[in-house]
Design a protein around this motif. Structure first.
Motif, PDB file in Angstrom:
ATOM      1  N   LEU A 163       0.871  -1.169   0.000  1.00 38.97           N
ATOM      2  CA  LEU A 163       0.000   0.000   0.000  1.00 38.97           C
ATOM      3  C   LEU A 163       0.908   1.219   0.000  1.00 38.97           C
ATOM      4  O   LEU A 163       1.688   1.416   0.918  1.00 38.97           O
ATOM      5  N   VAL A 164       0.831   2.006  -1.055  1.00 38.33           N
ATOM      6  CA  VAL A 164       1.742   3.145  -1.197  1.00 38.33           C
ATOM      7  C   VAL A 164       0.934   4.433  -1.177  1.00 38.33           C
ATOM      8  O   VAL A 164      -0.019   4.577  -1.933  1.00 38.33           O
ATOM      9  N   LEU A 165       1.320   5.338  -0.309  1.00 34.69           N
ATOM     10  CA  LEU A 165       0.653   6.638  -0.256  1.00 34.69           C
ATOM     11  C   LEU A 165       1.507   7.655  -1.000  1.00 34.69           C
ATOM     12  O   LEU A 165       2.691   7.803  -0.726  1.00 34.69           O
ATOM     13  N   VAL A 166       0.900   8.343  -1.959  1.00 29.91           N
ATOM     14  CA  VAL A 166       1.615   9.411  -2.664  1.00 29.91           C
ATOM     15  C   VAL A 166       0.977  10.724  -2.239  1.00 29.91           C
ATOM     16  O   VAL A 166      -0.163  11.008  -2.579  1.00 29.91           O
ATOM     17  N   GLY A 167       1.707  11.501  -1.461  1.00 30.69           N
ATOM     18  CA  GLY A 167       1.175  12.766  -0.964  1.00 30.69           C
ATOM     19  C   GLY A 167       1.777  13.937  -1.716  1.00 30.69           C
ATOM     20  O   GLY A 167       2.821  13.801  -2.353  1.00 30.69           O
ATOM     21  N   GLY A 168       1.116  15.065  -1.642  1.00 27.42           N
ATOM     22  CA  GLY A 168       1.657  16.258  -2.285  1.00 27.42           C
ATOM     23  C   GLY A 168       0.614  17.347  -2.371  1.00 27.42           C
ATOM     24  O   GLY A 168      -0.576  17.083  -2.203  1.00 27.42           O
ATOM     25  N   ASP A 169       1.074  18.558  -2.619  1.00 21.81           N
ATOM     26  CA  ASP A 169       0.151  19.683  -2.768  1.00 21.81           C
ATOM     27  C   ASP A 169      -0.776  19.453  -3.947  1.00 21.81           C
ATOM     28  O   ASP A 169      -0.403  18.769  -4.891  1.00 21.81           O
ATOM     29  N   PRO A 170      -1.949  20.059  -3.907  1.00 23.72           N
ATOM     30  CA  PRO A 170      -2.822  19.969  -5.079  1.00 23.72           C
ATOM     31  C   PRO A 170      -2.139  20.589  -6.297  1.00 23.72           C
ATOM     32  O   PRO A 170      -1.459  21.607  -6.170  1.00 23.72           O
ATOM     33  N   GLY A 171      -2.268  19.939  -7.436  1.00 24.80           N
ATOM     34  CA  GLY A 171      -1.714  20.500  -8.663  1.00 24.80           C
ATOM     35  C   GLY A 171      -0.241  20.253  -8.884  1.00 24.80           C
ATOM     36  O   GLY A 171       0.357  20.774  -9.808  1.00 24.80           O
ATOM     37  N   ILE A 172       0.363  19.432  -8.037  1.00 24.68           N
ATOM     38  CA  ILE A 172       1.800  19.224  -8.176  1.00 24.68           C
ATOM     39  C   ILE A 172       2.093  18.160  -9.248  1.00 24.68           C
ATOM     40  O   ILE A 172       3.173  18.113  -9.812  1.00 24.68           O
ATOM     41  N   GLY A 173       1.119  17.299  -9.522  1.00 24.00           N
ATOM     42  CA  GLY A 173       1.315  16.303 -10.576  1.00 24.00           C
ATOM     43  C   GLY A 173       1.154  14.865 -10.121  1.00 24.00           C
ATOM     44  O   GLY A 173       1.641  13.949 -10.775  1.00 24.00           O
ATOM     45  N   LYS A 174       0.449  14.654  -9.023  1.00 21.86           N
ATOM     46  CA  LYS A 174       0.279  13.279  -8.527  1.00 21.86           C
ATOM     47  C   LYS A 174      -0.531  12.438  -9.494  1.00 21.86           C
ATOM     48  O   LYS A 174      -0.164  11.314  -9.827  1.00 21.86           O
ATOM     49  N   SER A 175      -1.652  13.005  -9.951  1.00 19.02           N
ATOM     50  CA  SER A 175      -2.495  12.245 -10.883  1.00 19.02           C
ATOM     51  C   SER A 175      -1.733  11.954 -12.157  1.00 19.02           C
ATOM     52  O   SER A 175      -1.804  10.850 -12.694  1.00 19.02           O
ATOM     53  N   THR A 176      -0.987  12.941 -12.625  1.00 22.53           N
ATOM     54  CA  THR A 176      -0.220  12.748 -13.853  1.00 22.53           C
ATOM     55  C   THR A 176       0.805  11.636 -13.671  1.00 22.53           C
ATOM     56  O   THR A 176       0.937  10.744 -14.515  1.00 22.53           O
ATOM     57  N   LEU A 177       1.518  11.681 -12.560  1.00 24.09           N
ATOM     58  CA  LEU A 177       2.541  10.663 -12.303  1.00 24.09           C
ATOM     59  C   LEU A 177       1.926   9.267 -12.292  1.00 24.09           C
ATOM     60  O   LEU A 177       2.412   8.345 -12.952  1.00 24.09           O
ATOM     61  N   LEU A 178       0.830   9.126 -11.551  1.00 27.17           N
ATOM     62  CA  LEU A 178       0.269   7.780 -11.401  1.00 27.17           C
ATOM     63  C   LEU A 178      -0.380   7.296 -12.686  1.00 27.17           C
ATOM     64  O   LEU A 178      -0.350   6.110 -12.991  1.00 27.17           O
ATOM     65  N   LEU A 179      -0.921   8.224 -13.455  1.00 31.45           N
ATOM     66  CA  LEU A 179      -1.475   7.835 -14.741  1.00 31.45           C
ATOM     67  C   LEU A 179      -0.358   7.345 -15.660  1.00 31.45           C
ATOM     68  O   LEU A 179      -0.511   6.371 -16.402  1.00 31.45           O
ATOM     69  N   GLN A 180       0.790   7.992 -15.561  1.00 33.53           N
ATOM     70  CA  GLN A 180       1.922   7.549 -16.380  1.00 33.53           C
ATOM     71  C   GLN A 180       2.436   6.192 -15.925  1.00 33.53           C
ATOM     72  O   GLN A 180       2.842   5.369 -16.732  1.00 33.53           O
ATOM     73  N   VAL A 181       2.408   5.974 -14.619  1.00 36.37           N
ATOM     74  CA  VAL A 181       2.797   4.663 -14.098  1.00 36.37           C
ATOM     75  C   VAL A 181       1.849   3.606 -14.655  1.00 36.37           C
ATOM     76  O   VAL A 181       2.272   2.550 -15.118  1.00 36.37           O
ATOM     77  N   CYS A 182       0.555   3.920 -14.623  1.00 31.69           N
ATOM     78  CA  CYS A 182      -0.446   2.977 -15.137  1.00 31.69           C
ATOM     79  C   CYS A 182      -0.205   2.702 -16.611  1.00 31.69           C
ATOM     80  O   CYS A 182      -0.307   1.568 -17.065  1.00 31.69           O
ATOM     81  N   ARG A 183       0.126   3.752 -17.344  1.00 30.45           N
ATOM     82  CA  ARG A 183       0.359   3.553 -18.770  1.00 30.45           C
ATOM     83  C   ARG A 183       1.518   2.598 -18.976  1.00 30.45           C
ATOM     84  O   ARG A 183       1.434   1.639 -19.733  1.00 30.45           O
ATOM     85  N   SER A 184       2.586   2.888 -18.255  1.00 29.94           N
ATOM     86  CA  SER A 184       3.776   2.092 -18.448  1.00 29.94           C
ATOM     87  C   SER A 184       3.534   0.638 -18.015  1.00 29.94           C
ATOM     88  O   SER A 184       3.991  -0.306 -18.666  1.00 29.94           O
ATOM     89  N   LEU A 185       2.769   0.450 -16.930  1.00 33.01           N
ATOM     90  CA  LEU A 185       2.499  -0.911 -16.469  1.00 33.01           C
ATOM     91  C   LEU A 185       1.553  -1.651 -17.405  1.00 33.01           C
ATOM     92  O   LEU A 185       1.681  -2.854 -17.624  1.00 33.01           O
TER      93      LEU A 185
END
Ligand code: TYD
Ligand code: MG
Length: 451
Positions: free
Chosen positions: A89-111
């Motif tokens: 279980l991995v928690l990715v924290g960060g300010d709103p708008g920093i790019g969390k959704s983008t990062l994880l979507l890219q991870v999903c793409r790559s996986l």
């Protein structure tokens, strides 16, 4: 009368209390208590992690079935300690708008290029909005599954049916359990939601990424509660106005927390920055006074950064000091050392210090660089080009050893620096230093002379 149908929860750390309090006794924050309905007590709350109940000999547990999944993003894999651990279980924290959704979507793409059951659950965006984002990031394998849902019970049903290998929950603050009447994002909801996700992760062996927004004071909203429940906590940080982003491990049950990953936000999503030093130093003014390149360690990774200082005469009685990217008190301390030990009349001067690129430095190894930047600006003499500086400065003006001197020198060499000013006591550690001049100093005075 029904007693204690509601409880008060600290929205910062999750502390619960029967009555309202002004200050939380656990985390000492003020005005954080909010009234929430008491969570219904669930009998035999399922927190079991494995199948067997009897104790097992350590030697009998096979670990080779814990194959890590590589995300294909080397920077992220490194921060995770060598890939995703199934069932974690991995928690990715960060300010709103920093790019969390983008990062994880890219991870999903790559996986999803290699795995067929990847699930991305969004409680914040509609399918169309995700589609738009995807269009910006680039081509996608069509096997990636998207789900827009915030009801945990429905999510659980879907997940049990689909049995994804990896799933992303964006964000935990939007998820809710119907049996709890408090609003999504409240402590009891977040705690419950994480509990449900943890159970899914461990029992179905699904790697789950949870996105958590951070409140303005720098904690994941509400859930400090959340931090101790998950296996890994990653923070995605960076200056919103600068394009680079740092992914930092804060807690990791499956690897070291010393690693960072560096990304750059471009118009086509996040790109990995394999050589952050080069990136950070680009555009540096050559031959300007007050600019010094320091080498700091981010975990095991050396990173060269530029420290800039501007020292000028005070107009009013009280000198102004501004520190961007570093501790203000540390700046005052180092200026006091310069005043007392080197006799520089700095109390009549304003000092503005900035770490270029919007990074925050907290390592003592940058002291010497900072001190030299201040001296350089005060005297208006540029520091010689192709020189880097590191070392800790003590209160009597001495330069003290820092760790991992070898790696720092190596990094400087790699980027074409020809001269290193470093603590005298570090010299012995350094081997194989042909092509780079090492200047060992034991006091700030010597360092000044070396300029
Ligand atoms: P996002 O991932 O939505 O942030 P979070 O989920 O952490 O709130 O990132 C949003 C920001 O990233 C937004 O301000 C626009 C920027 N962005 C780019 O610059 N390029 C891109 O390709 C994408 C997808 C976003
Ligand atoms: Mg988002």
């Amino acid at each position: 009368m029904k007693k204690n149908a509601t409880l008060f929860f600290c929205q910062n750390c999750g502390y619960e209390s029967a009555k309202w309090m002004g200050q939380c006794p656990a985390c000492r924050e003020w005005n954080t208590f909010a009234e929430e309905p008491k969570a219904p007590s669930v009998k035999g709350r399922p927190t079991r992690v494995g199948e067997r109940r009897e104790p097992v000999a350590l030697g009998e547990i096979r670990s080779d079935d814990q194959q890590r999944l590589l995300t294909g993003m080397a920077e992220l894999d490194q921060v995770l300690g060598g890939g995703i651990v199934p069932g974690s279980l991995v928690l990715v924290g960060g300010d709103p708008g920093i790019g969390k959704s983008t990062l994880l979507l890219q991870v999903c793409r790559s996986l999803s290029e290699r795995l067929d059951r990847i699930l991305y659950i969004s409680g914040e965006e509609s399918l169309q909005q995700i589609r738009l984002r995807v269009a910006r990031i680039g081509e996608f394998s069509s096997s990636l599954r998207l789900l827009c849902e915030t009801n945990l019970a429905d999510i659980e049903t879907t997940v049990l049916k689909m049995k994804p290998q990896v799933m992303v929950v964006d964000s935990i603050q939007t998820m809710y359990q119907e049996s709890i009447s408090s609003a999504p994002g409240s402590v009891s909801q977040i705690r419950e939601a994480t509990g449900v996700l943890m159970r899914l992760a461990k029992q179905q062996n699904i790697a789950v990424f949870i996105v958590g927004h951070v409140t303005k004071d720098g904690t994941v909203a509400g859930p400090r509660v959340l931090e101790h429940m998950v296996d890994t906590v990653l923070y995605f940080e960076g200056d919103r106005h600068a394009s680079y982003r740092i992914l930092r491990g804060v807690k990791n049950r499956f690897g070291s927390t010393n690693e960072i990953g560096v990304f750059e936000m471009t118009d086509r999503g996040l790109e990995e920055v394999a050589n952050p030093s080069e990136y950070m130093l680009s555009g540096r003014p050559e031959g300007a006074s007050g600019s010094v390149v320091v080498c700091m360690m981010e975990g095991t990774r050396p990173m060269l950064l530029e420290v800039q200082a501007l020292v000028c005469k005070t107009n009013f009685g009280l000198p102004r000091r501004t520190a961007a990217g570093m501790d203000y008190n540390r700046l005052n301390l180092l200026m006091a050392v310069l005043e007392k030990r080197l006799g520089l009349p700095l109390s009549g001067y304003d000092a503005y210090v900035n770490i270029a690129g919007g990074v925050r430095l907290s390592e003592p190894a940058m002291d010497l660089g900072l001190v030299l930047a201040i001296i350089s600006s005060y005297r208006d003499i540029p520091v010689p080009e192709r020189t880097i500086v590191f070392g800790e400065v003590g209160l009597s003006g001495e330069v003290r050893a820092v760790s991992m001197a070898q790696q720092r020198v190596q990094e400087a060499k790699k980027l074409g620096f020809t001269r290193v000013i470093l603590p005298q006591s570090c010299l012995a550690q350094i081997k194989n230093c042909s092509g780079i001049e090492l200047v060992g100093v034991s006091a700030v005075k010597d360092a000044m002379a070396a300029l």
